[in-house]
Write an enzyme that holds these catalytic residues in place. Structure first.
Site, PDB file in Angstrom:
ATOM      1  N   ARG A  54     -81.093  72.239  10.331  1.00 11.21           N
ATOM      2  CA  ARG A  54     -82.407  72.022   9.710  1.00 11.21           C
ATOM      3  C   ARG A  54     -83.141  70.852  10.352  1.00 11.21           C
ATOM      4  O   ARG A  54     -84.370  70.792  10.296  1.00 11.21           O
ATOM      5  CB  ARG A  54     -82.236  71.831   8.208  1.00 11.21           C
ATOM      6  CG  ARG A  54     -81.462  70.631   7.772  1.00 11.21           C
ATOM      7  CD  ARG A  54     -80.888  70.769   6.377  1.00 11.21           C
ATOM      8  NE  ARG A  54     -79.808  71.737   6.326  1.00 11.21           N
ATOM      9  CZ  ARG A  54     -79.168  72.094   5.219  1.00 11.21           C
ATOM     10  NH1 ARG A  54     -79.502  71.546   4.058  1.00 11.21           N
ATOM     11  NH2 ARG A  54     -78.198  72.984   5.254  1.00 11.21           N
ATOM     12  N   LYS A  82     -66.029  69.418  10.990  1.00  9.87           N
ATOM     13  CA  LYS A  82     -65.574  70.675  10.396  1.00  9.87           C
ATOM     14  C   LYS A  82     -64.048  70.772  10.471  1.00  9.87           C
ATOM     15  O   LYS A  82     -63.418  70.126  11.316  1.00  9.87           O
ATOM     16  CB  LYS A  82     -66.175  71.866  11.163  1.00  9.87           C
ATOM     17  CG  LYS A  82     -67.674  72.038  11.030  1.00  9.87           C
ATOM     18  CD  LYS A  82     -68.141  73.211  11.889  1.00  9.87           C
ATOM     19  CE  LYS A  82     -69.645  73.419  11.787  1.00  9.87           C
ATOM     20  NZ  LYS A  82     -70.034  73.960  10.475  1.00  9.87           N
TER      21      LYS A  82
END
Length: 522
Positions: free
Chosen positions: A368, A294
């Site tokens: 996920r 990130k």
């Protein structure tokens, strides 16, 4: 002749007031105290008179005798959410704060999708409590304002501030119910708000303070304190390996912090065999993005990427404290997502618990992967419903911002209960599409059964993430709550300070409470 409730309220005021806090009734008659009273807007602009609440009216008529006169000369009518402070009205209350509650009978707003009266009370009482805190007054008594639960929530949520690691702290303020009525509703509101504050505390704490194991141990302590029939299992890495949770382990292996799988069983129903509600929460205690790193700007906020875990665990702690007559199971995969020589690489293929292979094209879409294995494990239980919560996608923040939690579900029955709960709490949910259109984007993968970001990574990102999770669902009642947009608060929710929000803990608690009343499945 006074009605019994009014008589009890008047007696409470004349004795110096009884206050309820954390289930203990005490009498205070001295010391520096503040008082918060509510006032409604005039129905018509030119209408005469001051519309105080029942408690405010009794205070003015039987204790002070000056409040109405001072309100009349202190300025224009008080608007919703605004405050006005008065001194010297009564010897027991050196400072009296009057707060604007808006229209008396605002009720449920179809436009806003919440109970406006309750939200007005939360916002107004919160503003009043903070004003008292700024005056460094240690104790404040709060007018129930017609809804003691909402008033308690506004007080406890509004006064919370994470400053545990600071040397200089604001002095704590104890908020109590003003009068001797509505104690049960007040205490319920205190517990709802303390539950959300627990989630805020977990999300706000630095990642070196809340590691996977420390998170699990803290929740275990809170559940033990809440009481009730609760069993907590803190599963180590060896157990995770035995369960063949390859997707979860693939994320965890990039960090030196070992993963933990937290399993909670709260047995509140008198029927031990009653099917449980299963909560699943994403527990990434720090998310660097892994190899798909990130940007450094704002990465510190990724200590809150375990918001799903924090909210579902806090909701179970609150359910136990409330002794809700329902069985709840909490499943929380906990780990860090870090870059290292052992971390997932873009293009790697991993295998989930149900045998499906996943091509990991973006290591920052890691939540996920954790949830895939946890949802597979959730099918082990004969559940009434499975509800997972996760700070899953930035796309959810783009779609709804902080206005509401996005809900993807295969069950209208489940959606209805969640939606009705959110109208009561004011912590709204909004239904999002779970079309087959999105499923095709994650099931067409070059190397594996599934792709963790899909063919079009920027288009409908929240929807494709939900479609990915649905590939691990076989039960008829499942809901995925993407809470990325509501993870933090700037100034959007006035009764929450800036920082991690702990949303939607109260909605999950209210949802569980409603399921405990509604024993019938569709």
């Amino acid at each position: 002749m006074l009605l019994p409730a009014r008589k009890a309220l008047l007696q409470g005021i004349s004795r110096g007031c009884y206050r309820l806090f954390s289930g203990t009734q005490q009498s205070y008659s001295s010391g520096k105290k503040g008082l918060i009273l509510g006032i409604y807007e005039r129905e018509k602009e030119k209408e005469d008179g001051t519309h105080l609440t029942e408690v405010g009216d009794l205070f003015d008529r039987t204790v002070s005798g000056k409040l109405r006169d001072m309100l009349a000369v202190s300025g224009p009518p008080l608007k919703k959410g605004k405050t006005r402070i008065f001194y010297g009205l009564h010897q027991d209350f050196p400072s009296v704060v009057v707060v604007g509650l808006g229209k008396k009978d605002a009720g449920v707003s179809d436009q806003e999708q919440w109970n406006e009266s309750k939200e007005n009370i939360r916002a107004a009482v919160s503003a009043g409590c903070r004003l008292v805190q700024d005056l460094e007054i240690a104790c404040v008594e709060v007018d129930p304002c017609g809804d003691a639960q909402a008033a308690a929530e506004g007080s406890v949520l509004g006064l919370f501030e994470y400053n545990e690691l600071k040397e200089k702290k604001k002095k704590p303020v104890a908020a109590h119910l003003h009068g001797s009525t509505e104690k049960e509703a007040w205490q319920k509101g205190v517990l709802y708000a303390e539950g959300q504050n627990l989630a805020r505390q977990l999300m706000e704490a630095p990642a070196n303070y809340i590691t996977p194991i420390k998170f699990a141990e803290l929740i275990e302590q809170k559940l033990q304190a809440a009481g009730g029939d609760v069993k907590v299992h803190i599963r180590p890495e060896s157990w995770i390996e035995e369960e063949q949770m390859g997707a979860f382990l693939s994320v965890a292996k990039g960090s030196d912090e070992p993963p933990v799988f937290l399993e909670i069983h709260y047995n509140g129903s008198t029927n031990a065999k009653e099917s449980p509600l299963v909560f699943v929460g994403k527990g990434v205690t720090f998310d660097s993005g892994g190899i798909s790193l990130k940007p450094s700007l704002g990465m510190d906020a990724m200590r809150g990427d375990m918001g799903g875990a924090a909210t579902v665990c806090s909701a179970i702690v609150t359910a136990a404290a409330l002794k809700l007559p329902i069985n709840i199971i909490g499943l929380v995969p906990l780990c860090e997502n870090m870059p290292s020589g052992k971390a997932n690489k873009p293009g790697d293929v991993v295998k989930a618990k149900n045998g499906k292979t996943i091509q990991v094209d973006n290591t920052d879409a890691e939540g996920r992967l954790l949830l895939a294995d946890a949802l597979c494990y959730a099918h082990k239980f004969d559940s009434r419903a499975i509800v997972n919560a996760a700070t899953l996608t930035g796309a959810m923040d783009v779609a709804l911002g902080s206005a509401a939690t996005g809900v993807f579900t295969n069950s209208t029955w489940l959606w209805t209960h969640l939606h009705e709960a959110s109208i009561v709490t004011g912590d709204r949910v909004w239904r999002m599409p779970l079309f087959q259109h999105y499923a095709k984007q994650v099931t067409e993968s070059q190397l594996a059964d599934l792709n963790n970001i899909g063919k079009y990574s920027r288009s409908g990102g929240a929807c494709t993430a939900a479609a990915f999770l649905k590939e691990f669902i076989t039960v008829p009642h499942w809901a995925h709550l993407d809470i990325a947009g509501v993870m933090s608060n700037k100034d959007e929710v006035s009764y929450l300070r800036k920082g991690m929000s702990g949303r939607p803990t109260r909605t999950l608690v209210e949802f569980a409470a409603r399921l405990s009343w509604d024993k019938q499945n569709p």
